[in-house]
Write a protein that holds these residues in place. Structure first.
Motif, mmCIF file in Angstrom:
data_model
loop_
_atom_site.group_PDB
_atom_site.id
_atom_site.type_symbol
_atom_site.label_atom_id
_atom_site.label_comp_id
_atom_site.label_asym_id
_atom_site.label_seq_id
_atom_site.Cartn_x
_atom_site.Cartn_y
_atom_site.Cartn_z
ATOM 1 N N TYR A 712 0.829 -1.205 0.000
ATOM 2 C CA TYR A 712 0.000 0.000 0.000
ATOM 3 C C TYR A 712 0.866 1.258 0.000
ATOM 4 O O TYR A 712 0.625 2.207 -0.768
ATOM 5 C CB TYR A 712 -0.915 0.015 1.231
ATOM 6 N N LEU A 713 1.860 1.299 0.890
ATOM 7 C CA LEU A 713 2.698 2.494 1.004
ATOM 8 C C LEU A 713 3.554 2.698 -0.240
ATOM 9 O O LEU A 713 3.757 3.829 -0.686
ATOM 10 C CB LEU A 713 3.569 2.398 2.252
ATOM 11 N N GLY A 728 -9.378 10.322 -2.062
ATOM 12 C CA GLY A 728 -10.431 9.353 -1.803
ATOM 13 C C GLY A 728 -9.896 8.001 -1.356
ATOM 14 O O GLY A 728 -10.641 7.192 -0.777
ATOM 15 N N ASP A 729 -8.610 7.727 -1.628
ATOM 16 C CA ASP A 729 -8.027 6.457 -1.201
ATOM 17 C C ASP A 729 -7.454 6.521 0.208
ATOM 18 O O ASP A 729 -7.053 5.498 0.767
ATOM 19 C CB ASP A 729 -6.908 6.035 -2.165
ATOM 20 N N GLU A 730 -7.397 7.721 0.777
ATOM 21 C CA GLU A 730 -6.790 7.886 2.102
ATOM 22 C C GLU A 730 -7.505 7.092 3.193
ATOM 23 O O GLU A 730 -6.847 6.445 4.021
ATOM 24 C CB GLU A 730 -6.750 9.374 2.465
ATOM 25 N N GLU A 732 -9.148 4.260 3.063
ATOM 26 C CA GLU A 732 -8.793 2.846 2.960
ATOM 27 C C GLU A 732 -7.401 2.598 3.527
ATOM 28 O O GLU A 732 -7.174 1.641 4.278
ATOM 29 C CB GLU A 732 -8.850 2.384 1.501
ATOM 30 N N LEU A 733 -6.452 3.476 3.172
ATOM 31 C CA LEU A 733 -5.083 3.307 3.661
ATOM 32 C C LEU A 733 -5.019 3.438 5.176
ATOM 33 O O LEU A 733 -4.341 2.646 5.853
ATOM 34 C CB LEU A 733 -4.168 4.343 2.997
ATOM 35 N N GLU A 734 -5.716 4.408 5.727
ATOM 36 C CA GLU A 734 -5.701 4.602 7.177
ATOM 37 C C GLU A 734 -6.253 3.375 7.898
ATOM 38 O O GLU A 734 -5.723 2.953 8.932
ATOM 39 C CB GLU A 734 -6.511 5.845 7.540
ATOM 40 N N GLU A 735 -7.309 2.787 7.352
ATOM 41 C CA GLU A 735 -7.888 1.606 7.972
ATOM 42 C C GLU A 735 -6.921 0.420 7.894
ATOM 43 O O GLU A 735 -6.795 -0.366 8.853
ATOM 44 C CB GLU A 735 -9.214 1.250 7.282
ATOM 45 N N VAL A 736 -6.237 0.282 6.762
ATOM 46 C CA VAL A 736 -5.260 -0.793 6.600
ATOM 47 C C VAL A 736 -4.148 -0.657 7.638
ATOM 48 O O VAL A 736 -3.744 -1.628 8.291
ATOM 49 C CB VAL A 736 -4.669 -0.768 5.177
ATOM 50 N N LEU A 737 -3.626 0.552 7.796
ATOM 51 C CA LEU A 737 -2.535 0.776 8.744
ATOM 52 C C LEU A 737 -2.990 0.538 10.181
ATOM 53 O O LEU A 737 -2.253 -0.045 10.989
ATOM 54 C CB LEU A 737 -1.989 2.201 8.582
ATOM 55 N N LYS A 738 -4.194 0.979 10.486
ATOM 56 C CA LYS A 738 -4.728 0.795 11.838
ATOM 57 C C LYS A 738 -4.853 -0.695 12.175
ATOM 58 O O LYS A 738 -4.450 -1.154 13.259
ATOM 59 C CB LYS A 738 -6.089 1.487 11.952
ATOM 60 N N THR A 739 -5.419 -1.462 11.256
ATOM 61 C CA THR A 739 -5.600 -2.899 11.478
ATOM 62 C C THR A 739 -4.252 -3.606 11.593
ATOM 63 O O THR A 739 -4.046 -4.464 12.464
ATOM 64 C CB THR A 739 -6.422 -3.519 10.333
ATOM 65 N N ALA A 740 -3.324 -3.243 10.699
ATOM 66 C CA ALA A 740 -2.006 -3.890 10.707
ATOM 67 C C ALA A 740 -1.277 -3.632 12.018
ATOM 68 O O ALA A 740 -0.631 -4.536 12.569
ATOM 69 C CB ALA A 740 -1.177 -3.401 9.529
ATOM 70 N N ARG A 741 -1.359 -2.419 12.520
ATOM 71 C CA ARG A 741 -0.692 -2.088 13.787
ATOM 72 C C ARG A 741 -1.241 -2.951 14.928
ATOM 73 O O ARG A 741 -0.491 -3.454 15.763
ATOM 74 C CB ARG A 741 -0.850 -0.608 14.101
ATOM 75 N N ALA A 742 -2.558 -3.137 14.934
ATOM 76 C CA ALA A 742 -3.181 -3.930 15.988
ATOM 77 C C ALA A 742 -2.795 -5.401 15.882
ATOM 78 O O ALA A 742 -2.565 -6.073 16.889
ATOM 79 C CB ALA A 742 -4.696 -3.768 15.937
ATOM 80 N N VAL A 743 -2.736 -5.922 14.656
ATOM 81 C CA VAL A 743 -2.451 -7.346 14.453
ATOM 82 C C VAL A 743 -0.965 -7.654 14.637
ATOM 83 O O VAL A 743 -0.595 -8.651 15.276
ATOM 84 C CB VAL A 743 -2.916 -7.792 13.054
ATOM 85 N N LEU A 744 -0.113 -6.791 14.081
ATOM 86 C CA LEU A 744 1.324 -7.080 14.064
ATOM 87 C C LEU A 744 2.035 -6.703 15.352
ATOM 88 O O LEU A 744 3.067 -7.292 15.699
ATOM 89 C CB LEU A 744 1.988 -6.343 12.889
ATOM 90 N N GLY A 745 1.516 -5.709 16.047
ATOM 91 C CA GLY A 745 2.273 -5.144 17.154
ATOM 92 C C GLY A 745 3.157 -4.027 16.635
ATOM 93 O O GLY A 745 3.501 -3.965 15.446
ATOM 94 N N GLU A 746 3.544 -3.146 17.530
ATOM 95 C CA GLU A 746 4.229 -1.921 17.105
ATOM 96 C C GLU A 746 5.557 -2.185 16.402
ATOM 97 O O GLU A 746 5.875 -1.555 15.389
ATOM 98 C CB GLU A 746 4.450 -1.012 18.319
#
Length: 775
Positions: A712-713, A728-730, A732-746
Motif C-alpha cells: 500500500y505504502l 479518496g483512497d486515504e 482505505e489506507l488509514e484503515e489498513v494501517l490501523k488494522t495492521a498495527r493492531a495485528v502485528l504489534g508496534e
C-alpha cells in the motif's frame, strides 16, 4: 572494547535505531528527533524502548553513556539508513576528464552548506555547466534523495520550467491540481539538490524557484546563469575563466604546465593527437593561444582539436591575425562573450563551404536531430554525404553526437554555438524557409506517431517521441506563430496520442487550448471538434467537471459535420463522464453503445476496442458481472490484434478488479499480475501503482498484513511521485494501517511501514508479483 566487539554490538541495531540513538546522545528531545527524522513521536518512543532493552538500560542518560562505552556511535558504527545509502539522481556520466577548478569546487560545496540557492554566473562558455555537474558529483553522498539535473537550454517559455523540473524528477502529470502544488508536495519531505542549467533566458521563472525552496526545507538548488536571478536567499558565485599566466616572459615551462587553461588544452589536444609532444617553444605558443582565448573553457575545447591539422605556432598566428580582423560583438556584451563569439567565428572560418552551410542550418533544431532529420530538413543544396559532413563537424567539436533513449545517434549544437549559428541563419535570409521545413518534418513525424503509438511498435515510438519532444514543441509553436491554423490543429490532435498515454496532461491541454483559440480555428470544423474532444478527455482524466460541457460541444460539432470517428470518440468520452461524475448509468451505457455501433459500422478497430472497454466498466457498475467479463475480454482481444500493449494493460487491470470483487481471487490476482508485467514493460507507472494497490488488498485479506502495508505504502509513493494521489483512497489506507498495527504489534508494524516507505518501484513490483498469492 576492541573494534570487532564494537562491530558485533553495532550489528544488533538497525540503521534507524542507530540514528535515533545518536540523536538521543546529542540531547535531542523526542519531539526534536521526530522532526529531524520525519517520524511520529510515538514511533520515536518505540525506538527508545527497543534501544533501552538491547542496551540493558532504563533511561536516555544511561543509553547515551552505554553507547559511548560500547563505541556504538563511532564513524565505523554510524551506519546510514537504507534511505541515505540509496543514491539517486540523473547526473550524466562525463565522457572527458575534468581539469582544474579544485578551489572553486571546494568553495561552492561550502556555500551550499550555508545557502540553499547558489547560482553560478559568468559568460557563455566559461564552464558553468561542467563546474556545476562536477560539484554535483562531489556531493552525491550528501543528499539522501539524490542530485537531479534540470536542463533548460531547449525550453523557451517560463511556463514550461516547472514541467522540466517535473520531468527530470520523473513526475508524470495526472492531476487537476496545478503542477506547482504537486512539485511542492513532492519536494517537501525530500532531501535533494536540483542542478538547474541555463537559467539566463528564463529569468521570469526565478520566483517559481524561490517558491519551491520556501515550500521544501530540505531542497537545495545549484543554478547556472549568465546573470543572477535577483531573488531572496540567492548566493551568487561568479565563475571566472581558467587561470592564465600573467607574464609569459617570467614563466618557465614547468610553471606553464601548472595553469589550468594550459592543462585543459593539452588534455583535449592529446585526445585527438595522442603522440603530441611539447617543447619549450610549443608551450609558449600554447600559452599565447590560451591567453588570447581568455582562458574560456569552451573556446579552448573548440581550438584544441585543431592540432590535428595545424602546428601550434600556426594556430597562434591564425588566432592573433584573424581575431583582430573580425569585428567584436556589441559593446554592451561582456568582454569574454565577445571573445567567445570571435573564437566561434574563427572556428567557423576554418570550415569548408558545405560544412559552414550545414552548421548554420543545424541551428534550426531545438535540441537535437537524427541523421534522417538533418538530411530531410538541412540537406537540400548541400553537395556531398550529409553523414560525412556531420562527422567532420563532430570531430571539430562544433556538433555533439550522442545516443538518446530511442537508440538513435542524435546531433546537436552546444547552446552558445547554436545561438551563434542562429544569428548566421537569420542573416542568411533562409531562417523562415528552414523553420518551415523543420515544422513540416516534425508534423509528419507526429502524424506517423499517432498511428504507431496504438500498435505493436509503441515502445520504440514512445522513446523516439520523448527524444524529439523539444523539436515537436518548437515545430508546433512555429505553426501557431505563422497562423497555420489547419496544420496547428492537425499537429496538436496527432500529439494528443502521446500526451494521453504518457501523462503529459497539463502541457497537452495547454497546446490544445492554444490551437482552438486561433482566430480561424472553427473554420476547420472536424479538426476543431476533434481538439475539443481531446481537451474534454484530458479534463475527465484529471477529474475535472469541465469535461462534460466540452464533451457535449464536441459531440454536437461532430454530429453536425457527420464525422463518425469523432462522434464515436465524443460519445465514449461523454459516457464515461456521466458514469464517473453523475452516476447516470443508463445514459452512460446508451452513449457508449452508440459509440461502439458507430465504430463497428465504419471499421474503426481502435475506437471499437475502447468502446468495449468503457462499456465493460458501465456493466460492472451495474453488477452485470458476466456481461462485463465478456465485454472486457472482447476488448482485450481487439487490443491484442492491434498490438496495443498499453491498453491491454488497462483492460487486464479492469478484469482483475472484477474478479476480485466476485471473490475469484486466483483469476483476479493472475489478471493483475499480467497487467503489472505489461505496465512495467511500457513503463506506465500509473498502471503499476493501480495494480500494486489492488494486489495489496488481496494480500491484506489473506492475512499478510506486513506485506500489505509495504505494498500500500509503495503504491501511494508511486502515485505521489506522479502527482496522481487521490484523497479518496486515504480512508482505505488509514484503515489498513490501523488494522495492521493492531495485528502485528508496534515493532513489526514499524518495520513494515519503514520498508514500504523506502521501497523502490522495482522492489514493489517484485513483492507484488512474488509474495501475493491467490491460493
Amino acid at each position: 572494547m576492541n573494534a570487532t566487539q564494537a562491530q558485533l554490538w553495532g550489528e544488533s541495531f538497525s540503521p534507524r535505531e542507530l540514528e535515533v540513538l545518536k540523536l538521543v546522545s546529542n540531547g535531542l528531545s523526542n519531539r526534536e528527533i521526530a522532526e529531524e527524522l520525519y517520524l511520529s513521536i510515538e514511533t520515536v518512543k518505540w525506538y527508545n524502548k527497543q534501544m533501552f532493552m538491547k542496551l540493558g538500560v532504563k533511561n536516555r542518560t544511561q543509553a547515551a553513556n552505554k553507547a559511548a562505552e560500547l563505541n556504538l556511535l563511532s564513524p565505523e558504527q554510524d551506519t546510514p539508513s537504507q534511505e541515505k545509502i540509496t543514491l539517486s539522481g540523473n547526473l550524466p556520466a562525463q565522457l572527458t576528464s575534468y581539469v582544474g577548478r579544485e578551489k572553486e569546487i571546494g568553495e561552492i560545496k561550502d556555500l551550499l552548506k550555508k545557502n540553499r540557492l547558489v547560482v553560478l554566473t559568468g559568460a557563455g562558455g566559461s564552464g558553468k555547466t561542467r563546474l556545476a555537474l562536477k560539484v554535483g558529483e562531489k556531493l552525491l553522498d550528501e543528499y539522501s534523495d539524490g542530485i537531479w539535473l534540470v536542463e533548460l537550454a531547449n525550453i523557451r517559455e517560463p511556463s514550461l520550467v516547472l514541467q522540466a523540473i517535473a520531468s527530470a524528477l520523473n513526475i508524470t502529470e495526472r492531476t487537476e491540481k496545478p503542477l506547482e502544488k504537486v512539485l511542492k508536495r513532492y519536494l517537501n519531505q525530500r532531501h535533494l539538490l536540483l542542478v538547474i542549467d541555463n537559467l539566463e533566458h528564463l529569468l521570469e521563472c526565478a520566483p517559481m524557484i524561490g517558491d519551491l525552496l520556501a515550500a521544501a526545507p530540505r531542497l537545495s538548488v545549484l543554478g547556472t546563469s549568465r546573470e543572477r536571478l535577483n531573488i531572496y536567499g540567492e548566493q551568487e558565485y561568479p565563475v571566472a575563466p581558467l587561470n592564465l599566466p600573467g607574464s609569459l616572459s617570467d614563466e618557465t615551462s614547468a610553471d606553464l604546465l601548472n595553469y589550468e587553461s594550459i592543462a585543459l588544452f593539452i588534455k583535449r589536444a592529446q585526445a585527438v593527437h595522442p603522440t603530441l609532444s611539447l617543447g619549450d617553444a610549443d608551450l609558449a605558443d600554447l600559452a599565447r593561444i590560451c591567453v588570447r582565448l581568455d582562458g574560456l573553457p569552451l573556446a579552448i575545447e573548440l581550438c584544441a582539436p585543431m592540432v590535428k591539422v595545424f602546428p601550434l605556432q600556426v594556430i597562434t598566428e591564425r588566432i592573433e591575425s584573424s581575431l583582430d580582423a573580425i569585428p567584436s560583438g556589441p559593446r554592451d556584451l561582456p568582454a569574454r562573450q565577445r571573445t567567445l563569439r570571435s573564437t566561434i567565428q574563427w572556428s567557423f572560418d576554418l570550415l569548408e563551404e558545405n560544412e559552414k552551410r550545414l552548421f548554420i542550418r543545424m541551428a534550426v533544431f531545438n535540441g537535437s536531430g537524427t541523421l534522417q532529420a538533418v538530411e530531410a530538413i538541412c540537406g537540400d543544396g548541400i553537395s556531398g554525404n550529409i553523414g560525412n559532413i556531420l562527422s567532420a563537424l563532430v570531430n571539430k567539436n562544433l556538433v555533439l553526437a550522442r545516443e538518446r533513449q530511442d537508440g538513435n545517434i542524435h546531433f546537436s549544437l552546444l547552446e552558445t554555438i547554436r545561438q551563434y549559428g542562429h544569428e548566421k541563419l537569420l542573416a542568411s535570409g533562409d531562417a523562415d524557409r528552414l523553420a518551415g521545413r523543420h515544422a513540416e518534418y516534425f508534423m509528419q513525424l507526429a502524424n506517423q506517431a499517432a498511428v504507431e503509438l496504438r500498435g505493436p511498435n509503441q515502445i520504440i515510438w514512445t522513446n523516439h517521441i520523448i527524444s524529439m519532444h523539444d523539436n515537436l514543441r518548437a515545430a508546433l509553436e512555429w505553426e501557431i506563430k505563422t497562423d497555420a491554423t489547419y496544420a496547428s490543429l492537425q499537429f496538436a490532435c496527432d500529439l494528443f496520442e502521446f500526451w494521453l498515454r504518457h501523462g503529459v496532461f497539463i502541457e497537452g491541454r495547454r497546446w490544445l487550448e492554444k490551437v482552438v483559440a486561433m482566430p480561424s480555428a472553427q473554420r476547420y470544423a472536424e479538426l476543431y471538434a476533434d481538439a475539443i474532444a481531446n481537451i474534454s478527455w484530458i479534463f475527465w482524466l484529471q477529474g475535472s467537471k469541465e469535461a462534460k460541457p466540452l464533451a457535449k460541444q464536441a459531440l454536437m460539432l461532430a454530429r453536425t459535420q457527420t464525422n463518425k470517428k469523432i462522434t464515436a470518440k465524443a460519445l465514449a468520452n461523454l459516457g464515461m463522464i456521466l458514469l464517473i461524475f453523475e452516476r447516470d448509468l443508463a445514459k452512460a451505457q446508451a452513449h457508449i453503445e452508440e459509440s461502439r455501433d458507430i465504430c463497428m459500422e465504419i471499421g474503426y478497430a481502435w475506437g471499437y476496442a475502447r468502446a468495449l472497454m468503457d462499456l465493460g466498466v458501465v456493466l460492472a457498475n451495474q453488477n452485470q458481472t458476466e456481461a462485463a467479463r465478456t465485454t472486457y475480454y472482447q476488448s482485450l482481444d481487439s487490443y491484442k490484434k492491434l498490438g496495443d500493449i498499453n491498453f491491454q494493460c488497462v483492460v487486464k487491470r479492469l478484469i482483475g478488479n472484477l474478479e476480485i470483487r466476485q471473490n475469484n481471487l486466483n483469476e483476479g490476482v493472475k489478471a493483475h499480475r499480467e497487467s503489472l508485467v505489461l505496465a512495467q514493460l511500457v513503463k506506465t507507472n500509473l498502471q503499476i501503482a493501480n495494480n500494486i494497490w489492488y494486489l495489496a488488498r488481496v494480500t491484506k485479506d489473506q492475512g499478510d498484513h506486513a506485506s500489505a502495508v509495504q505494498m500500500y505504502l509503495a503504491s501511494k509513493k508511486i502515485f505521489e511521485n506522479m502527482g496522481a494521489w487521490w484523497g479518496g483512497d486515504e480512508p482505505e489506507l488509514e484503515e489498513v494501517l490501523k488494522t495492521a498495527r493492531a495485528v502485528l504489534g508496534e515493532a513489526e508494524f514499524q518495520s513494515a511501514w519503514e520498508t514500504g516507505q523506502t521501497m523502490s518501484i522495482e522492489e514493489a513490483i517484485e513483492l507484488a508479483l512474488g509474495n501475493t498469492s491467490g491460493s
